[in-house]
Scaffold this motif. Structure first.
Motif, PDB file in Angstrom:
ATOM      1  N   GLN A   1      27.113   9.621  -2.010  1.00 18.26           N
ATOM      2  CA  GLN A   1      27.800   8.401  -2.082  1.00 18.26           C
ATOM      3  C   GLN A   1      27.161   7.529  -1.068  1.00 18.26           C
ATOM      4  OE1 GLN A   1      30.763   7.086  -3.333  1.00 18.26           O
ATOM      5  NE2 GLN A   1      29.947   5.200  -2.402  1.00 18.26           N
ATOM      6  N   LEU A   2      26.430   8.243  -0.181  1.00 20.33           N
ATOM      7  CA  LEU A   2      25.393   7.446   0.656  1.00 20.33           C
ATOM      8  C   LEU A   2      24.478   6.582  -0.145  1.00 20.33           C
ATOM      9  CD1 LEU A   2      24.253   6.981   3.868  1.00 20.33           C
ATOM     10  CD2 LEU A   2      22.920   8.870   3.406  1.00 20.33           C
ATOM     11  N   SER A   3      23.931   7.485  -1.082  1.00 13.47           N
ATOM     12  CA  SER A   3      22.878   6.917  -1.847  1.00 13.47           C
ATOM     13  C   SER A   3      23.338   5.843  -2.846  1.00 13.47           C
ATOM     14  CB  SER A   3      22.116   7.818  -2.616  1.00 13.47           C
ATOM     15  OG  SER A   3      22.934   8.538  -3.631  1.00 13.47           O
ATOM     16  N   GLU A   4      24.420   5.799  -3.211  1.00 13.88           N
ATOM     17  CA  GLU A   4      24.997   4.711  -4.338  1.00 13.88           C
ATOM     18  C   GLU A   4      25.289   3.690  -3.300  1.00 13.88           C
ATOM     19  OE1 GLU A   4      25.825   4.615  -7.215  1.00 13.88           O
ATOM     20  OE2 GLU A   4      24.837   6.616  -7.684  1.00 13.88           O
ATOM     21  N   SER A   5      26.030   3.714  -2.177  1.00  8.53           N
ATOM     22  CA  SER A   5      26.614   2.526  -1.354  1.00  8.53           C
ATOM     23  C   SER A   5      25.506   1.671  -0.702  1.00  8.53           C
ATOM     24  CB  SER A   5      27.323   3.245  -0.094  1.00  8.53           C
ATOM     25  OG  SER A   5      28.447   3.886  -0.515  1.00  8.53           O
ATOM     26  N   TYR A   6      24.309   2.430  -0.621  1.00  8.11           N
ATOM     27  CA  TYR A   6      23.264   1.453  -0.053  1.00  8.11           C
ATOM     28  C   TYR A   6      22.150   1.311  -1.208  1.00  8.11           C
ATOM     29  CZ  TYR A   6      25.578   2.202   4.305  1.00  8.11           C
ATOM     30  OH  TYR A   6      26.289   2.268   5.528  1.00  8.11           O
ATOM     31  N   ASN A   7      22.056   1.553  -2.240  1.00 10.14           N
ATOM     32  CA  ASN A   7      21.269   1.279  -3.508  1.00 10.14           C
ATOM     33  C   ASN A   7      20.080   2.068  -3.144  1.00 10.14           C
ATOM     34  OD1 ASN A   7      20.605   0.412  -5.939  1.00 10.14           O
ATOM     35  ND2 ASN A   7      19.815  -1.484  -5.065  1.00 10.14           N
ATOM     36  N   LEU A   8      20.304   3.335  -2.655  1.00 11.95           N
ATOM     37  CA  LEU A   8      18.755   3.989  -2.393  1.00 11.95           C
ATOM     38  C   LEU A   8      18.546   4.809  -3.704  1.00 11.95           C
ATOM     39  CD1 LEU A   8      19.954   5.613   1.121  1.00 11.95           C
ATOM     40  CD2 LEU A   8      18.794   3.617   0.783  1.00 11.95           C
TER      41      LEU A   8
ATOM     42  N   ILE B   1      17.503  11.383  -1.943  1.00 11.14           N
ATOM     43  CA  ILE B   1      17.582  12.046  -0.495  1.00 11.14           C
ATOM     44  C   ILE B   1      16.630  12.711  -0.194  1.00 11.14           C
ATOM     45  CG2 ILE B   1      19.004  13.512   0.890  1.00 11.14           C
ATOM     46  CD1 ILE B   1      20.538  11.108   0.152  1.00 11.14           C
ATOM     47  N   ASP B   2      16.210  12.629   0.808  1.00  9.83           N
ATOM     48  CA  ASP B   2      14.932  13.455   1.423  1.00  9.83           C
ATOM     49  C   ASP B   2      15.412  14.617   2.238  1.00  9.83           C
ATOM     50  OD1 ASP B   2      12.002  14.249   1.604  1.00  9.83           O
ATOM     51  OD2 ASP B   2      12.629  13.386   3.751  1.00  9.83           O
ATOM     52  N   VAL B   3      15.305  15.785   2.044  1.00 12.30           N
ATOM     53  CA  VAL B   3      15.816  16.893   3.169  1.00 12.30           C
ATOM     54  C   VAL B   3      14.747  17.487   3.848  1.00 12.30           C
ATOM     55  CG1 VAL B   3      16.942  18.963   3.120  1.00 12.30           C
ATOM     56  CG2 VAL B   3      17.616  17.550   1.017  1.00 12.30           C
ATOM     57  N   ASP B   4      14.872  17.006   5.234  1.00 14.53           N
ATOM     58  CA  ASP B   4      13.921  17.609   6.063  1.00 14.53           C
ATOM     59  C   ASP B   4      14.553  18.500   7.000  1.00 14.53           C
ATOM     60  OD1 ASP B   4      11.960  17.987   7.953  1.00 14.53           O
ATOM     61  OD2 ASP B   4      11.743  16.018   8.754  1.00 14.53           O
ATOM     62  N   LEU B   5      15.287  19.689   6.616  1.00 14.58           N
ATOM     63  CA  LEU B   5      15.733  20.782   7.561  1.00 14.58           C
ATOM     64  C   LEU B   5      14.622  21.754   7.536  1.00 14.58           C
ATOM     65  CD1 LEU B   5      19.195  20.818   5.635  1.00 14.58           C
ATOM     66  CD2 LEU B   5      18.659  19.919   7.993  1.00 14.58           C
ATOM     67  N   GLU B   6      14.397  22.023   8.910  1.00 10.49           N
ATOM     68  CA  GLU B   6      13.389  22.913   9.251  1.00 10.49           C
ATOM     69  C   GLU B   6      13.990  24.195   9.887  1.00 10.49           C
ATOM     70  OE1 GLU B   6      10.556  20.875  11.211  1.00 10.49           O
ATOM     71  OE2 GLU B   6      11.014  19.002  10.189  1.00 10.49           O
TER      72      GLU B   6
ATOM     73  N   LEU C   1      14.347   6.539   0.187  1.00 10.65           N
ATOM     74  CA  LEU C   1      15.385   7.462   0.405  1.00 10.65           C
ATOM     75  C   LEU C   1      15.700   7.548   1.686  1.00 10.65           C
ATOM     76  CD1 LEU C   1      12.749   8.126  -1.941  1.00 10.65           C
ATOM     77  CD2 LEU C   1      13.817  10.241  -1.939  1.00 10.65           C
ATOM     78  N   ALA C   2      16.933   8.075   1.717  1.00  8.76           N
ATOM     79  CA  ALA C   2      17.462   8.599   3.151  1.00  8.76           C
ATOM     80  C   ALA C   2      17.162   9.971   3.390  1.00  8.76           C
ATOM     81  CB  ALA C   2      18.939   8.633   3.151  1.00  8.76           C
ATOM     82  N   SER C   3      16.569  10.123   4.712  1.00  7.73           N
ATOM     83  CA  SER C   3      15.938  11.413   4.947  1.00  7.73           C
ATOM     84  C   SER C   3      16.881  12.074   5.953  1.00  7.73           C
ATOM     85  CB  SER C   3      14.464  11.349   5.661  1.00  7.73           C
ATOM     86  OG  SER C   3      14.120  12.766   6.000  1.00  7.73           O
ATOM     87  N   ILE C   4      17.211  13.071   5.751  1.00  6.57           N
ATOM     88  CA  ILE C   4      18.248  13.723   6.763  1.00  6.57           C
ATOM     89  C   ILE C   4      17.544  15.000   7.334  1.00  6.57           C
ATOM     90  CG2 ILE C   4      20.109  13.194   5.231  1.00  6.57           C
ATOM     91  CD1 ILE C   4      20.234  16.177   4.228  1.00  6.57           C
TER      92      ILE C   4
ATOM     93  N   LYS D   1       0.702  -1.257   0.082  1.00  8.47           N
ATOM     94  CA  LYS D   1       0.092  -0.088  -0.051  1.00  8.47           C
ATOM     95  C   LYS D   1       0.935   1.187  -0.069  1.00  8.47           C
ATOM     96  CE  LYS D   1      -4.012  -2.026   2.262  1.00  8.47           C
ATOM     97  NZ  LYS D   1      -3.646  -3.352   2.407  1.00  8.47           N
ATOM     98  N   VAL D   2       2.038   1.167  -0.262  1.00  5.61           N
ATOM     99  CA  VAL D   2       2.902   2.339  -0.226  1.00  5.61           C
ATOM    100  C   VAL D   2       3.851   2.131  -1.509  1.00  5.61           C
ATOM    101  CG1 VAL D   2       3.152   2.528   2.185  1.00  5.61           C
ATOM    102  CG2 VAL D   2       5.011   1.268   1.187  1.00  5.61           C
ATOM    103  N   THR D   3       4.224   3.374  -1.928  1.00  2.25           N
ATOM    104  CA  THR D   3       5.190   3.633  -3.217  1.00  2.25           C
ATOM    105  C   THR D   3       6.579   3.826  -2.839  1.00  2.25           C
ATOM    106  OG1 THR D   3       4.425   5.875  -3.610  1.00  2.25           O
ATOM    107  CG2 THR D   3       3.150   4.209  -4.479  1.00  2.25           C
ATOM    108  N   HIS D   4       6.760   4.735  -1.659  1.00  2.00           N
ATOM    109  CA  HIS D   4       8.064   5.239  -1.418  1.00  2.00           C
ATOM    110  C   HIS D   4       8.184   4.995   0.283  1.00  2.00           C
ATOM    111  CE1 HIS D   4       7.282   7.409  -4.984  1.00  2.00           C
ATOM    112  NE2 HIS D   4       8.377   7.647  -5.172  1.00  2.00           N
ATOM    113  N   ILE D   5       9.435   4.761   0.699  1.00  2.00           N
ATOM    114  CA  ILE D   5       9.953   4.692   1.995  1.00  2.00           C
ATOM    115  C   ILE D   5      10.953   5.856   2.257  1.00  2.00           C
ATOM    116  CG2 ILE D   5      10.916   3.526   3.935  1.00  2.00           C
ATOM    117  CD1 ILE D   5       8.081   2.428   3.320  1.00  2.00           C
ATOM    118  N   ASN D   6      10.763   6.671   3.152  1.00  2.00           N
ATOM    119  CA  ASN D   6      11.644   7.689   3.777  1.00  2.00           C
ATOM    120  C   ASN D   6      12.219   7.128   4.914  1.00  2.00           C
ATOM    121  OD1 ASN D   6      11.489   9.124   1.433  1.00  2.00           O
ATOM    122  ND2 ASN D   6      10.204  10.845   2.386  1.00  2.00           N
TER     123      ASN D   6
END
Length: 315
Positions: free
Chosen positions: A114-121, A124-129, A84-87, A46-51
């Motif tokens: 490199q993070l996205s490449e190494s873990y086959n992600l 990147i999702d940027v959650d800076l507030e 995606l990796a969320s920072i 039931k989901v399309t993306h995981i952050n």
């Protein structure tokens, strides 16, 4: 005439299916949920993306090793789900201010790529507030976009309307899509202002701003919904997952608030409101964003099921 009508019905059905397939259902999971094996409780159909939240560097900009992350991403790809990796996060480390500055920015961007490449992600999702969206934010996002896009990676953001003046038009144009955090209007940090933290009216106002006033294309926007509640007053917990709310209070699933015997109140989104917000997202956005998936209940009380029912027009 009958043949034409049949062809029209088939074409309409295909368009409807395609629209549903394109509609994003993005769920956040915490890093420890992945690494400690708790993520198996989610109905990934039931989901399309995981952050994955939050994968933050140390003060020198270095990321620690995360055994199991690549295996999780590979498993999700087998289910046609992007990861995606969320920072950042609402409590993002203060040293991001230094990492985004000119002298450190390029190194951080390279390490994120490199993070996205190494873990086959998938990106990147940027959650800076708040204060983390500073004078260096635009340069950081511009550089990160240039590093990710040639590799076919996604660049997304979580944004809050309360910080709307901090996001430049250039920055907004660089994101593949934008997750609107339409919640946390109030909370335990504002005990003097008890009340709903994610009312339906807030979702409408947020969509009016991002889709209306800012004119961002429908397909780039995802409406954020909460799978948790906040409590105010005597006897009320400061926060509580939807799972815990409905398992503790019989009948709570169809309400948006629950008054306790001691006089306190818990505010959240029940099934009807989640369905109404999903309908709103179908009309005015390209998807739904969920914070966070493991806050959900199971079976007939599941908010994810409620989202899915509306998306696929089940009755």
């Amino acid at each position: 005439m009958r043949k034409f009508l049949l062809l029209w019905l088939i074409a309409s059905a295909c368009l409807s299916v395609n629209a549903q397939q394109k509609f994003r259902v993005i769920g956040y999971l915490r890093t420890n949920n992945i690494l400690e094996g708790q993520a198996g409780q989610v109905d990934y159909g039931k989901v399309t993306h995981i952050n994955i939240a939050f994968i933050n560097p140390d003060s020198a900009g270095n990321f620690t090793s995360m055994p199991g992350l690549k295996a999780f991403a590979d498993k999700m790809h087998g289910l046609h789900i992007k990861v995606l990796a969320s920072i950042g996060g609402g409590l993002a480390p203060a040293y991001y201010t230094s990492l985004l500055a000119e002298g450190n920015r390029q190194a951080l961007v390279q390490k994120l790529a490199q993070l996205s490449e190494s873990y086959n992600l998938d990106g990147i999702d940027v959650d800076l507030e708040g204060e983390r969206v500073d004078a260096n934010y635009e340069s950081f996002i511009t550089m990160l976009s240039a590093a990710l896009k040639p590799k076919g990676k996604l660049l997304t953001a979580a944004v809050a309307t309360v910080y709307k003046d901090r996001y430049t038009d250039k920055v907004l144009s660089l994101f593949d899509f934008i997750n609107i955090m339409s919640y946390d209007k109030t909370g335990p940090w504002r005990p003097e202002k008890p009340g709903p933290h994610a009312p339906y009216e807030m979702a409408v106002e947020d969509m009016n701003y991002w889709a209306g006033e800012k004119g961002i294309a429908k397909d780039k926007l995802n409406l954020g919904i909460p799978f948790y509640g906040y409590g105010f007053g005597p006897g009320a917990p400061s926060d509580m997952s939807f799972r815990k709310i409905v398992s503790t209070y019989s009948g709570a699933e169809n309400k948006d608030e629950w008054t306790l015997p001691e006089g306190g109140t818990i505010y959240y989104n029940g099934i009807p409101t989640i369905k109404n917000k999903t309908t709103l997202a179908l009309e005015r956005a390209g998807g739904i964003m969920i914070w966070q998936l493991l806050g959900d209940a199971q079976g007939k009380y599941s908010l994810l099921n409620a989202v899915d029912e509306v998306v696929h027009q089940k009755k």
